[in-house]
Enzyme design. Structure first.
Site, PDB file in Angstrom:
ATOM      1  N   ALA A  82       0.840  -1.214   0.000  1.00 29.63           N
ATOM      2  CA  ALA A  82       0.000   0.000   0.000  1.00 29.63           C
ATOM      3  C   ALA A  82       0.864   1.249   0.000  1.00 29.63           C
ATOM      4  CB  ALA A  82      -0.901   0.005   1.233  1.00 29.63           C
ATOM      5  N   THR A 100       0.208   8.040   4.231  1.00 28.36           N
ATOM      6  CA  THR A 100       0.121   6.611   3.866  1.00 28.36           C
ATOM      7  C   THR A 100       1.479   5.917   3.944  1.00 28.36           C
ATOM      8  OG1 THR A 100      -1.831   6.825   2.483  1.00 28.36           O
ATOM      9  CG2 THR A 100      -0.343   5.029   1.943  1.00 28.36           C
ATOM     10  N   THR A 125      11.409   0.816  -3.437  1.00 25.74           N
ATOM     11  CA  THR A 125      11.693   1.227  -4.810  1.00 25.74           C
ATOM     12  C   THR A 125      13.151   1.670  -4.983  1.00 25.74           C
ATOM     13  OG1 THR A 125      11.276   3.077  -6.338  1.00 25.74           O
ATOM     14  CG2 THR A 125      10.627   3.430  -4.079  1.00 25.74           C
ATOM     15  N   ASP A 126      13.661   1.542  -6.203  1.00 26.25           N
ATOM     16  CA  ASP A 126      15.014   2.041  -6.495  1.00 26.25           C
ATOM     17  C   ASP A 126      15.102   3.558  -6.332  1.00 26.25           C
ATOM     18  OD1 ASP A 126      13.514   2.740  -8.750  1.00 26.25           O
ATOM     19  OD2 ASP A 126      14.861   1.817 -10.206  1.00 26.25           O
ATOM     20  N   TYR A 150       7.721  11.662  -3.019  1.00 26.19           N
ATOM     21  CA  TYR A 150       7.403  10.229  -3.063  1.00 26.19           C
ATOM     22  C   TYR A 150       8.580   9.402  -2.549  1.00 26.19           C
ATOM     23  CZ  TYR A 150       7.218   5.502  -5.070  1.00 26.19           C
ATOM     24  OH  TYR A 150       7.281   4.140  -5.238  1.00 26.19           O
ATOM     25  N   PRO A 205       2.516  13.224 -23.428  1.00 18.89           N
ATOM     26  CA  PRO A 205       3.433  14.215 -22.865  1.00 18.89           C
ATOM     27  C   PRO A 205       4.786  13.600 -22.525  1.00 18.89           C
ATOM     28  CG  PRO A 205       1.589  13.771 -21.354  1.00 18.89           C
ATOM     29  CD  PRO A 205       1.471  12.810 -22.481  1.00 18.89           C
ATOM     30  N   ASN A 249      13.205   7.456 -22.085  1.00 20.46           N
ATOM     31  CA  ASN A 249      11.749   7.611 -22.252  1.00 20.46           C
ATOM     32  C   ASN A 249      11.344   7.787 -23.714  1.00 20.46           C
ATOM     33  OD1 ASN A 249      11.494   7.429 -19.488  1.00 20.46           O
ATOM     34  ND2 ASN A 249      11.532   9.642 -19.169  1.00 20.46           N
TER      35      ASN A 249
END
Ligand code: NAD
Ligand code: TYD
Length: 336
Positions: A82, A100, A125-126, A150, A205, A249
């Site tokens: 979560a 959270t 996460t990395d 984040y 985008p 990307n």
């Protein structure tokens, strides 16, 4: 039989984890706790196909409600998926990420300690390692250097998890994974956003110069790595999980457009993301050596599977883009 409390099991990776367990492991019963945010989809899990499955709609930061789940069930394992998971949203509204990702994880740790659970696995996460230049890889020894709200919230949670190992001797494990892609991913993330915008003839985008690099892993590979660590990992250890698939990307968007036979003119260069991390890349030799883990799918084959899933499951994503997501799309890209 083991009972595994999964949090965030209606989101992208949690859904795939639960489906993998349902298909392959009749010896693990799942209790799914999810507050059903915008990123969740209650239709993802078909309860009828799962033995011993229970679902609780609640916020992991709510001590009383989460406490009831621990009181009502005999939980062996906790796997904490979560989270608020999107960097762009964390730039616009960091507070919910603290609630959270940090307070929720702390609450889960406290209850897990109180109830003497057998194993606690934190899904990280990395991005907690920060940003790389042209060369080098993140190892488990790379200092934490998060650069977005984040990743700062995820790094804080990782440190709390490790503090419970050192302070209370709690049996904790941590995985840190590269960018996931695959079925059931909410279309705010680059790959599903590109597929869906291409299919609906909308601009895609592309932030900044489009040359930021991510290491991509197919979600099923991540899920297998998580289960390996849960069952065979050493307590107090961190395990990197990577896809061995670095790509810029612009190249990944171009590849998807070519696979879908759509024009490259759909790509729209837009203002860069604030604090945009340049490159992520993983050294995951530890999990390979210790647990014999290796990703099975390369990016090209994984993208083919992902694209065909989104083509076959229009109903799933059309509901999202004609509902709340439409509003989100406007605020995020048109008002940036
Ligand atoms: P997601 O956003 O798709 O799903 C998150 C889920 O958590 C949703 O179902 C949401 O309803 C639930 N949730 C959010 N807040 C909650 C709360 N307070 N209480 C209970 N449930 C709550 O995320 P994802 O992509 O599936 O990521 C899952 C985990 O994996 C996260 O911890 C993320 O940091 C980590 N991770 C993701 C990636 C990636 O590429 N997506 C890569 C590495 C690690
Ligand atoms: P994203 O899927 O948001 O994952 P993360 O930021 O966690 O790595 O973004 C992946 C990469 O794609 C990242 O470099 C930002 C970029 N990006 C775009 O160029 N355009 C977009 O619309 C999105 C969502 C991301």
């Amino acid at each position: 039989m083991k009972t595994c409390l999964v949090t965030g099991g209606l989101g992208f990776i949690g859904t795939n984890f639960i489906k993998y367990i349902a298909a392959n492991r009749k010896d693990i019963a799942i209790i799914n706790v999810d507050s059903v945010t915008y990123a969740a989809n209650p239709c993802n899990i078909d309860e009828k196909t799962m033995t011993g499955y229970k679902f609780y709609k609640l916020d992991i930061a709510n001590n009383d409600e989460l406490g009831n789940v621990f009181n009502e069930n005999n939980i062996d394992y906790v796997v904490n998926f979560a989270a608020e998971s999107h960097v762009d949203r964390s730039i616009m509204n960091p507070a919910i990420f603290v609630r959270t990702n940090i307070e929720g994880t702390l609450n889960l740790l406290k209850l897990s300690l109180e109830h003497k659970i057998e194993k606690f696995l934190q899904i990280s996460t990395d991005e907690v390692y920060g940003s790389l230049g042209k060369d080098g890889l993140f190892t488990e020894m790379t200092p934490l250097s998060p650069r977005s709200p984040y990743s700062a919230s995820k790094a804080s949670a990782d440190m709390l998890v490790m503090s419970f190992f050192h302070t209370y001797g709690m049996p904790v494990l941590t995985t840190r994974c590269s960018n996931n892609y695959g079925q059931y991913q909410f279309p705010e993330k680059l790959i599903p956003l590109t597929i869906i915008n291409a299919l609906t003839g909308k601009e895609i985008p592309l932030y900044g110069d489009g040359k930021n690099i991510r290491d991509w892993i197919y979600v099923d590979d991540h899920v297998r790595g998580v289960l390996d660590v849960l069952e065979k990992g050493r307590f107090g250890e961190v395990y990197n999980i990577g896809g061995r698939s670095e790509m810029q990307n612009i190249d990944i968007i171009t590849l998807i457009l070519k696979k879908l036979n759509k024009p490259l003119s759909l790509i729209k260069y837009v203002k860069d993301r604030a604090g945009h991390d340049r490159r992520y890349a993983m050294d995951f030799s530890k999990i390979t050596k210790e647990l014999r883990f290796n990703p099975q799918l390369n990016l090209n084959d994984g993208l083919d599977l992902t694209i065909s899933w989104y083509l076959k499951n229009e109903d799933w994503w059309k509901k999202i883009i004609s509902g709340d997501y439409r509003h989100y799309y406007k605020t995020m890209y048109e008002m940036r």
